[in-house]
Scaffold this active site. Structure first.
Site, PDB file in Angstrom:
ATOM      1  N   MET A 104      -8.483   9.644   7.954  1.00  0.00           N
ATOM      2  CA  MET A 104      -8.863  10.024   6.576  1.00  0.00           C
ATOM      3  C   MET A 104      -9.873  11.170   6.566  1.00  0.00           C
ATOM      4  O   MET A 104     -10.769  11.211   5.714  1.00  0.00           O
ATOM      5  CB  MET A 104      -9.437   8.802   5.833  1.00  0.00           C
ATOM      6  CG  MET A 104      -8.489   7.626   5.763  1.00  0.00           C
ATOM      7  SD  MET A 104      -9.215   6.167   4.953  1.00  0.00           S
ATOM      8  CE  MET A 104     -10.409   5.648   6.196  1.00  0.00           C
ATOM      9  N   ASP A 149       0.828  -1.206   0.000  1.00  0.00           N
ATOM     10  CA  ASP A 149       0.000   0.000   0.000  1.00  0.00           C
ATOM     11  C   ASP A 149       0.863   1.257   0.000  1.00  0.00           C
ATOM     12  O   ASP A 149       2.042   1.224   0.391  1.00  0.00           O
ATOM     13  CB  ASP A 149      -0.882   0.027   1.251  1.00  0.00           C
ATOM     14  CG  ASP A 149      -2.253  -0.572   0.987  1.00  0.00           C
ATOM     15  OD1 ASP A 149      -2.537  -0.914  -0.164  1.00  0.00           O
ATOM     16  OD2 ASP A 149      -3.029  -0.682   1.945  1.00  0.00           O
ATOM     17  N   LYS A 175      -0.750   2.202  -7.267  1.00  0.00           N
ATOM     18  CA  LYS A 175      -0.747   2.651  -8.657  1.00  0.00           C
ATOM     19  C   LYS A 175      -1.636   1.793  -9.559  1.00  0.00           C
ATOM     20  O   LYS A 175      -1.595   1.931 -10.777  1.00  0.00           O
ATOM     21  CB  LYS A 175       0.692   2.652  -9.189  1.00  0.00           C
ATOM     22  CG  LYS A 175       1.584   3.680  -8.501  1.00  0.00           C
ATOM     23  CD  LYS A 175       2.973   3.704  -9.102  1.00  0.00           C
ATOM     24  CE  LYS A 175       3.857   4.743  -8.405  1.00  0.00           C
ATOM     25  NZ  LYS A 175       5.221   4.783  -8.952  1.00  0.00           N
TER      26      LYS A 175
END
Length: 407
Positions: free
Chosen positions: A321, A184, A206
């Protein structure tokens, strides 16, 4: 091997507390004889893991045992145990006088299936130094431990919040055995320097096609590589089951018949505030802490967080987050009853060399974070625990070195 063999431990103090866990790990049937014991030993006795006889030692205690450990600091008591053991031809370890012992306890380290035991010629410090040196070389790969016993399958490993030293011992060992590493974006990149040169490294951050398709592709890679007979490590930041989609990947592998090992990691929800000098709980200040995802703004139809309910809590709130929606989060908390002067903090890239943070009252934390140009990854903390460890210093905006606790 001591599996199912009775071992007598005489004494209930600190030495016995250190020796008994190793005996239990070896499978021994432990008989502990001592008038008093430490709380740790009492807990083992209460749980039925050892047998405790609460009285002084008697020579007949040595009957039918395979090994004796005299965990006492009284030479006379130790000698009595030794004499009883020798009369019955039973080996005896002496904590008080190694020269009078007929057996010695080595300094031990374990690395997967390998157990290393070191005797230092009577010097325990020397034995420990050599043991630690061997351990370091096993971990960094400079000492070959032989073929790994790891078979094909998948390991979901939490690598911790950013500092590569915060990965667990087991996580690091399995990473060293990997044939494929699917990593990750938030996993510590320095850990990849430790894998073998022939390891296939897949950068999961990616993988194209957007979040949903990306997860499908990650699942496919895990399953295909494992079915090809390779050992696959899915290396994640933090803990794989704390907003890490580890559950989804485990289910996908299970449905495909691929065995999965889960290795928990140090979650950023606790470790990052700690690195910034913020305990998520503190006696008399916070008796609860809640961890929520802030990747969706309050009021988003897809959101599952009950923000009004969180506003009514008195403990610590940790938001992962959530930097993008910090203004909306703080606004809804204030709207539903959280006091405007509640301490709040935002910690960016916690536990790494790039750690930065800002502190302000809840009513001003969004503006303060914006002025400090803080960005993801970052943890938002709300609660009175902020400031409990400041020792009277002002830490409104600090670097990692200024905030990290020296423990």
């Amino acid at each position: 091997m001591l599996t199912d063999k009775r071992v007598l431990v005489v004494g209930g103090g600190a030495v016995a507390s250190r020796r008994v866990p190793a005996l239990l790990d070896a499978g021994a049937d432990v008989l502990l004889v001592a008038p008093e014991v430490t709380p740790a030993l009492r807990a083992l006795a209460d749980a039925g893991r050892i047998t405790w006889v609460p009285r002084p030692f008697e020579p007949s205690d040595v009957d039918d045992v395979w090994l004796v450990q005299a965990a006492v600091d009284d030479p006379a008591a130790g000698a009595a145990v030794s004499e009883a053991a020798e009369a019955r031809r039973v080996f005896c370890v002496r904590a008080d006088d190694r020269t009078a012992a007929t057996a010695w306890t080595p300094a031990v380290t374990r690395y997967g299936p390998v157990t290393v035991a070191v005797l230092g010629g009577g010097d325990p410090r020397r034995a420990m130094a050599v043991r630690d040196g061997i351990r370091e070389r096993l971990v960094d790969g400079s000492l070959d431990a032989g073929p790994s016993q790891v078979h094909s399958g998948v390991a979901l490993i939490g690598a911790g919040p950013g500092d590569p030293e915060l990965i667990t011992v087991r996580g690091r060992r399995l990473l060293a055995a990997a044939d494929v590493v699917v990593v990750d974006r938030l996993a510590p990149g320095l850990l990849l320097d430790e894998v073998r040169p022939d390891v296939e490294v897949v950068d999961a951050s990616k993988i194209p096609y957007g979040p949903a398709r990306a997860q499908e592709e990650i699942n496919r890679i895990l399953i295909d590589r494992a079915r090809a007979g390779r050992f696959v490590v899915r290396l994640k930041g933090g803990d794989p089951f704390v907003f890490g989609r580890g559950g989804e990947e485990l289910l996908a592998c299970a449905e495909a018949g691929v065995p999965v090992t889960v290795v928990s990691g140090v979650t950023s929800a606790i470790a990052v505030p700690a690195a910034a000098g913020i305990p998520v709980t503190h006696r008399g200040v916070a008796h609860e802490f809640v961890v929520v995802s802030g990747h969706l703004a309050p009021g988003d139809p897809a959101g599952l967080v009950d923000w009004p309910a969180l506003a009514r809590l008195r403990g610590t709130l940790c938001v992962l987050m959530g930097v993008r929606h910090l203004a909306a989060i703080s606004s809804v908390l204030l709207e539903h009853g959280r006091p405007a002067d509640t301490p709040a903090a935002v910690v960016q890239e916690g536990t790494t060399g790039g750690q930065r943070s800002v502190r302000a009252p809840l009513s001003r934390i969004a503006r303060a974070a914006e002025e400090a140009n803080l960005r993801a990854p970052a943890i938002i903390v709300v609660g009175d625990v902020i400031g409990t460890l400041d020792r009277g210093t002002n830490a409104n905006t600090c670097t990692n070195d200024a905030l990290r606790l020296h423990t």
